[in-house]
Design a protein around this motif. Structure first.
Motif, mmCIF file in Angstrom:
data_model
loop_
_atom_site.group_PDB
_atom_site.id
_atom_site.type_symbol
_atom_site.label_atom_id
_atom_site.label_comp_id
_atom_site.label_asym_id
_atom_site.label_seq_id
_atom_site.Cartn_x
_atom_site.Cartn_y
_atom_site.Cartn_z
ATOM 1 N N SER A 46 3.332 -9.082 -11.056
ATOM 2 C CA SER A 46 1.999 -8.243 -11.367
ATOM 3 C C SER A 46 1.112 -9.441 -11.007
ATOM 4 C CB SER A 46 1.595 -7.034 -12.364
ATOM 5 O OG SER A 46 2.248 -6.396 -11.793
ATOM 6 N N HIS A 60 1.192 -0.999 -0.004
ATOM 7 C CA HIS A 60 0.306 -0.287 -0.009
ATOM 8 C C HIS A 60 0.919 1.257 -0.033
ATOM 9 C CE1 HIS A 60 -3.342 -2.512 1.021
ATOM 10 N NE2 HIS A 60 -2.955 -2.821 2.043
ATOM 11 N N GLN A 93 1.324 2.966 -5.509
ATOM 12 C CA GLN A 93 -0.278 3.287 -6.035
ATOM 13 C C GLN A 93 0.064 4.441 -7.004
ATOM 14 O OE1 GLN A 93 -2.729 5.703 -3.093
ATOM 15 N NE2 GLN A 93 -2.048 4.155 -0.783
ATOM 16 N N VAL A 151 -10.475 -0.342 1.616
ATOM 17 C CA VAL A 151 -9.804 -1.143 1.443
ATOM 18 C C VAL A 151 -9.642 -2.752 2.416
ATOM 19 C CG1 VAL A 151 -7.575 -3.606 1.045
ATOM 20 C CG2 VAL A 151 -8.323 -0.329 -0.052
ATOM 21 N N ALA A 168 -0.390 -1.934 -4.722
ATOM 22 C CA ALA A 168 0.026 -3.478 -5.933
ATOM 23 C C ALA A 168 0.029 -4.723 -4.997
ATOM 24 C CB ALA A 168 1.555 -3.057 -5.619
ATOM 25 N N THR A 169 -0.484 -6.095 -6.278
ATOM 26 C CA THR A 169 -0.333 -6.764 -5.353
ATOM 27 C C THR A 169 1.095 -7.660 -6.468
ATOM 28 O OG1 THR A 169 -2.879 -6.978 -5.687
ATOM 29 C CG2 THR A 169 -1.531 -8.898 -5.092
ATOM 30 N N GLY A 218 -2.437 -9.086 -11.216
ATOM 31 C CA GLY A 218 -3.881 -8.816 -12.681
ATOM 32 C C GLY A 218 -2.846 -9.252 -13.996
ATOM 33 N N THR A 222 1.394 2.515 -9.827
ATOM 34 C CA THR A 222 0.454 0.549 -10.491
ATOM 35 C C THR A 222 -0.920 1.882 -10.813
ATOM 36 O OG1 THR A 222 -0.849 0.681 -8.297
ATOM 37 C CG2 THR A 222 1.238 -1.230 -9.322
ATOM 38 N N GLY A 223 -1.164 2.956 -10.380
ATOM 39 C CA GLY A 223 -2.665 4.098 -10.318
ATOM 40 C C GLY A 223 -3.485 3.143 -9.461
ATOM 41 N N SER A 224 -3.326 2.613 -8.663
ATOM 42 C CA SER A 224 -4.283 1.323 -7.860
ATOM 43 C C SER A 224 -4.155 2.369 -7.040
ATOM 44 C CB SER A 224 -3.985 0.405 -8.428
ATOM 45 O OG SER A 224 -5.321 -0.392 -8.132
ATOM 46 N N VAL A 225 -4.677 1.716 -5.360
ATOM 47 C CA VAL A 225 -4.412 2.027 -4.057
ATOM 48 C C VAL A 225 -3.676 0.365 -3.277
ATOM 49 C CG1 VAL A 225 -6.630 3.305 -4.000
ATOM 50 C CG2 VAL A 225 -6.836 1.048 -3.759
ATOM 51 N N THR A 231 2.230 -1.201 -19.222
ATOM 52 C CA THR A 231 2.221 -2.663 -17.887
ATOM 53 C C THR A 231 2.707 -2.460 -17.583
ATOM 54 O OG1 THR A 231 0.154 -2.924 -19.678
ATOM 55 C CG2 THR A 231 0.998 -4.799 -17.432
#
Length: 135
Positions: free
Chosen positions: A95, A28, A33, A120, A41-42, A97, A36-39, A79
């Motif tokens: 990643s 987090h 953030q 989250v 990374a996984t 996803g 990835t442009g997300s809240v 990506t």
């Protein structure tokens, strides 16, 4: 042994790994953030060997403990597909996803919980760290 292939959005860059992940983690931190442009990374860590097909652009970022991470991006679609840690030659992180697999194993670890967005919710049993633990 089962092989898994992760691909970028346009399909130009892919990575194939073998077996089950050594670890699945969510991060987090603000750098992940932004990256990835997300809240969060996984990432799933896999042992070598792995095979990359296509061209990648590299970005190096230094973590809180001085560790240098080399992130690989597709130069066509952008990506962020995989990364390695300088000096650690036996593991690659991919990643999650990009595998396009909704049955992929859930994370076991969550780092930088101090930056986690309050809405989250983590799966039960996830080991949580306020920041990135050393080592």
């Amino acid at each position: 042994m089962m092989a898994r292939t992760a691909r970028c959005t346009c399909g130009q860059l892919s990575i194939t790994v073998e077996g089950e992940p050594l670890r699945v983690a969510v991060c987090h931190c603000l750098a992940c953030q932004s990256r990835t442009g997300s809240v969060f990374a996984t990432l799933a860590s896999f042992p070598v060997p792995y095979q990359v097909t296509g061209r990648a652009t590299e970005y190096v970022r230094t973590g809180d403990h001085g560790t240098r991470f080399v992130f690989r991006f597709c130069p066509v679609c952008g990506t962020n597909l995989y990364d390695t840690e300088e000096g650690v030659d036996d593991v690659v992180s991919v990643s999650v996803g990009a595998f396009g697999d909704p049955s992929f194993p859930a994370p076991q670890v969550s780092v930088y919980d101090c930056r986690r967005h309050p809405w989250v919710t983590l799966p039960p049993g996830v080991r949580v760290f306020d920041r990135d633990p050393p080592g």
